[in-house]
Design a protein around this motif. Structure first.
Motif, PDB file in Angstrom:
ATOM      1  N   VAL A  15      -2.931  -4.423  -0.851  1.00 49.10           N
ATOM      2  CA  VAL A  15      -1.918  -3.772  -0.012  1.00 49.10           C
ATOM      3  C   VAL A  15      -2.030  -4.267   1.424  1.00 49.10           C
ATOM      4  N   GLU A  16      -3.249  -4.409   1.918  1.00 49.88           N
ATOM      5  CA  GLU A  16      -3.435  -4.923   3.288  1.00 49.88           C
ATOM      6  C   GLU A  16      -2.878  -6.335   3.428  1.00 49.88           C
ATOM      7  N   LEU A  19       0.970  -6.185   3.443  1.00 46.54           N
ATOM      8  CA  LEU A  19       1.485  -5.718   4.732  1.00 46.54           C
ATOM      9  C   LEU A  19       1.337  -6.786   5.807  1.00 46.54           C
ATOM     10  N   GLN A  20       0.212  -7.470   5.809  1.00 51.07           N
ATOM     11  CA  GLN A  20      -0.017  -8.519   6.804  1.00 51.07           C
ATOM     12  C   GLN A  20       0.986  -9.654   6.615  1.00 51.07           C
ATOM     13  N   LYS A  22       4.030  -9.530   5.043  1.00 49.48           N
ATOM     14  CA  LYS A  22       5.426  -9.148   5.190  1.00 49.48           C
ATOM     15  C   LYS A  22       5.747  -8.558   6.565  1.00 49.48           C
ATOM     16  N   TYR A  23       4.841  -7.757   7.114  1.00 45.69           N
ATOM     17  CA  TYR A  23       5.142  -7.040   8.354  1.00 45.69           C
ATOM     18  C   TYR A  23       4.275  -7.460   9.536  1.00 45.69           C
ATOM     19  N   GLY A  27       2.061  -4.073  10.968  1.00 50.25           N
ATOM     20  CA  GLY A  27       1.880  -3.372   9.700  1.00 50.25           C
ATOM     21  C   GLY A  27       0.421  -3.112   9.401  1.00 50.25           C
ATOM     22  N   LEU A  31      -1.376   0.581   9.078  1.00 51.98           N
ATOM     23  CA  LEU A  31      -2.178   0.959   7.918  1.00 51.98           C
ATOM     24  C   LEU A  31      -3.585   1.362   8.324  1.00 51.98           C
ATOM     25  N   LEU A  53       4.315   2.725  10.290  1.00 54.00           N
ATOM     26  CA  LEU A  53       4.716   2.151   9.007  1.00 54.00           C
ATOM     27  C   LEU A  53       6.148   2.527   8.642  1.00 54.00           C
ATOM     28  N   PHE A  57       9.131  -0.118   7.894  1.00 55.26           N
ATOM     29  CA  PHE A  57       9.820  -0.145   6.605  1.00 55.26           C
ATOM     30  C   PHE A  57      11.310   0.081   6.749  1.00 55.26           C
TER      31      PHE A  57
END
Length: 62
Positions: A15-16, A19-20, A22-23, A27, A31, A53, A57
């Motif tokens: 998940v990290e 997020l890194q 994509k965002y 992000g 998180l 977050l 999103f």
């Protein structure tokens, strides 16, 4: 029990990384604030992380 801990660690790292990728850094910071706030039982820090977050999103929809 160790298998469950290993699977959860792999999930969190995945998940990290997502997020890194994509965002970006924002992000990852959101998180980290969310998880630190939950672990420290600090509602202010976890709320800030959740808001960061949520803004990331919903950014393209706004």
């Amino acid at each position: 029990m160790p298998v469950l801990a290993l699977l959860s660690a792999v999930f969190v790292v995945g998940v990290e990384q997502l997020l890194q990728w994509k965002y970006g850094a924002t992000g990852l910071i959101g998180l980290l604030l969310l998880t630190i706030g939950i672990k420290a039982r600090n509602p202010a820090v976890s709320s800030i992380g959740a808001v960061v977050l949520a803004v990331l999103f919903s950014g393209p929809a706004l």
